[in-house]
Scaffold this active site. Structure first.
Site, PDB file in Angstrom:
ATOM      1  N   ASP A  18       0.830  -1.215   0.000  1.00 33.54           N
ATOM      2  CA  ASP A  18       0.000   0.000   0.000  1.00 33.54           C
ATOM      3  C   ASP A  18       0.863   1.264   0.000  1.00 33.54           C
ATOM      4  O   ASP A  18       0.524   2.266   0.628  1.00 33.54           O
ATOM      5  CB  ASP A  18      -0.928   0.033   1.230  1.00 33.54           C
ATOM      6  N   GLU A 227     -11.214   0.406  -4.253  1.00 33.24           N
ATOM      7  CA  GLU A 227     -10.608   0.897  -3.014  1.00 33.24           C
ATOM      8  C   GLU A 227      -9.302   1.614  -3.355  1.00 33.24           C
ATOM      9  O   GLU A 227      -9.020   1.886  -4.510  1.00 33.24           O
ATOM     10  CB  GLU A 227     -10.335  -0.272  -2.053  1.00 33.24           C
TER      11      GLU A 227
END
Length: 489
Positions: A18, A227
């Site tokens: 991430d 997302e």
């Protein structure tokens, strides 16, 4: 001789997915979640930070643990510790650095920590809240404020969030979590404005890019928001980076405005290499993706992550050069082993098998998450690690190579190597075929013998090979083997 840097760009014992790349001063910082090898869930470790000097992206430095799960007030009960998900860090108008993050277990909050330095010890600052003090997510009907991305833009501060799952997920949550206030509706991402204090909401949340429910006729079809919201401003235009419903890909949309008007622009990166130059088949084991763009001295890079093991719980950061065209749009980046390196890897020396950018079985690759939950791991290789200590750290290698399995590495600047040596172990006897293309003729054939311990087997190249080329290793044998690395001589 200048150091090389690979994919993953951090040490092979580190699991930071991430990744949000941010330039502060003369260094590039990467903020991400912190996975644990062999874990049963996402983001089990505390936040750690790495950085590199802008003039040498091979020199990554561990800047330490910058924020611990125990600092989050909702983790005060030691028996109910919630993981901290994908963070973002921006510099506020006051010069301090603000870290935004969300929590696991469907806790619908965005929390903020603050520090005077980009990689110092962050302290809890508060929850992003409405003007009456109610944290976002606590009102009935609030959407899930997941994966925060933040932009400090002139006189305004924007917070981008969202989670837009498919109907199966929504049905499951509705049936199993009666007390959730969160509204899961599949309608895409959200944007809202914050006050100068960096945590008070001063606008209504509104939709930014569509999800699977409301994408018809928008141009986002088949690449709807799922997302991983991230935002960058480049040359007075706004680039919204996100993970699509396809899971493996980072897409982007562009607008002249920070809070509306975004038009779908394409794919930046796929951790399965799906979509690159029209490719429709996964070139490695893929799964969820999250990352963003950064400009370092005129060169753009896209950061994302890859899966290891047979899960999505032990992910590692990867990064690639990416080209921005004259029209301001980007060409999709290829998945490689050289990543941030200044060109291809040297055509001599030892290379860890853990930097393989391609990996598949005789039947191809698959979604890592599916292998865990629906079976089939016995038929597929994967990148794993052991507790074996080599140079002070855990050892990473490819396991469960069966006949027809292929590991690929891109790219090398080959200058007439004469010999190639592989480091292997296992019960298999057979051979390793070495090629410079996926399906071409082999350029070396290495005979393998069955041995329980790591050992080296080598062969001479049977033809002259020069130039920038990939290397593919196909195992042909009667039992499984494990592959730790190779040496070009």
């Amino acid at each position: 001789m200048k150091n090389q840097v690979f994919n993953p760009y951090l040490p092979l014992y580190e699991y930071i997915p991430d990744g949000e790349p941010r330039v502060f001063g003369d260094r590039l910082y990467v903020y991400g979640s912190h996975d644990r090898f062999g874990s049963k869930d996402y983001c089990m470790n505390d936040y750690a930070c790495y950085s590199a000097p802008l003039d040498d992206l091979s020199q990554w430095r561990f800047d330490g643990y910058i924020y611990q799960k125990s600092q989050e007030p909702l983790n005060a009960d030691a028996d109910k510790i919630h993981s901290m998900y994908a963070p973002d860090v921006v510099q506020g108008k006051d010069g301090r650095y603000y870290l935004y993050y969300g929590l696991g277990d469907f806790i619908n909050h965005v929390s903020v920590a603050v520090c005077d330095e980009p990689a110092g010890k962050f302290e809890y600052y508060g929850a992003v809240s409405y003007e009456d003090g109610t944290p976002i997510g606590d009102r009935d009907g609030d959407e899930y404020h997941f994966d925060p991305g933040v932009l400090v833009d002139d006189n305004k501060i924007w917070l981008y969030t969202g989670f837009s799952p498919d109907s199966n997920f929504i049905d499951y949550v509705t049936a199993h979590f009666d007390n959730l206030k969160t509204n899961f509706n599949g309608q895409g991402s959200n944007v809202l404005e914050l006050a100068d204090d960096m945590k008070t909401v001063i606008s209504e949340s509104k939709k930014l890019v569509p999800g699977w429910v409301n994408s018809e006729g928008t141009g986002y079809e088949n690449h709807e928001f799922f997302e991983a919201s991230s935002i960058r401003k480049i040359d007075d235009r706004y680039y919204f980076i996100y993970s699509s419903k396809n899971n493996h890909e980072l897409c982007y949309a562009v607008s002249d405005y920070p809070d509306h008007g975004f038009v779908y622009a394409g794919i930046l990166h796929s951790n399965g290499d799906i979509g690159y130059k029209g490719n429709t088949e996964a070139k490695t084991y893929w799964g969820n993706n999250h990352g963003s763009l950064v400009n370092v001295k005129g060169q753009y890079y896209i950061f994302g992550h890859r899966q290891t093991g047979y899960t999505e719980y032990s992910r590692q950061g990867v990064a690639e050069k990416i080209e921005r065209r004259a029209d301001g749009l980007f060409d999709m980046a290829e998945l490689t082993s050289c990543g941030l390196n200044d060109g291809p890897l040297r055509g001599t020396g030892y290379y860890d098998a853990g930097i393989a950018c391609n990996l598949w079985s005789k039947t191809g690759a698959a979604k890592a998450f599916d292998l865990t939950f629906f079976g089939g791991t016995e038929d597929h290789p994967c990148i794993t690690q052991s507790g074996e200590d080599r140079e002070g750290h855990a050892d990473q290698y490819i396991t469960n190579l069966q006949a027809g399995s292929v590991a690929g590495f891109k790219y090398f600047d080959l200058v007439s190597p004469t010999t190639i040596e592989v480091e292997v172990r296992g019960n298999g006897t057979g051979k390793m075929l070495v090629r410079t293309s996926e399906t071409g003729a082999s350029v070396a054939e290495i005979s393998l013998s069955a041995k329980e311990d790591w050992h080296n087997e080598q062969a001479s190249f049977d033809q002259l090979i020069e130039g920038v080329k990939p290397l593919y290793f196909e195992y042909q044998g009667d039992e499984t083997i494990e592959f730790r690395g190779f040496t070009l001589k």
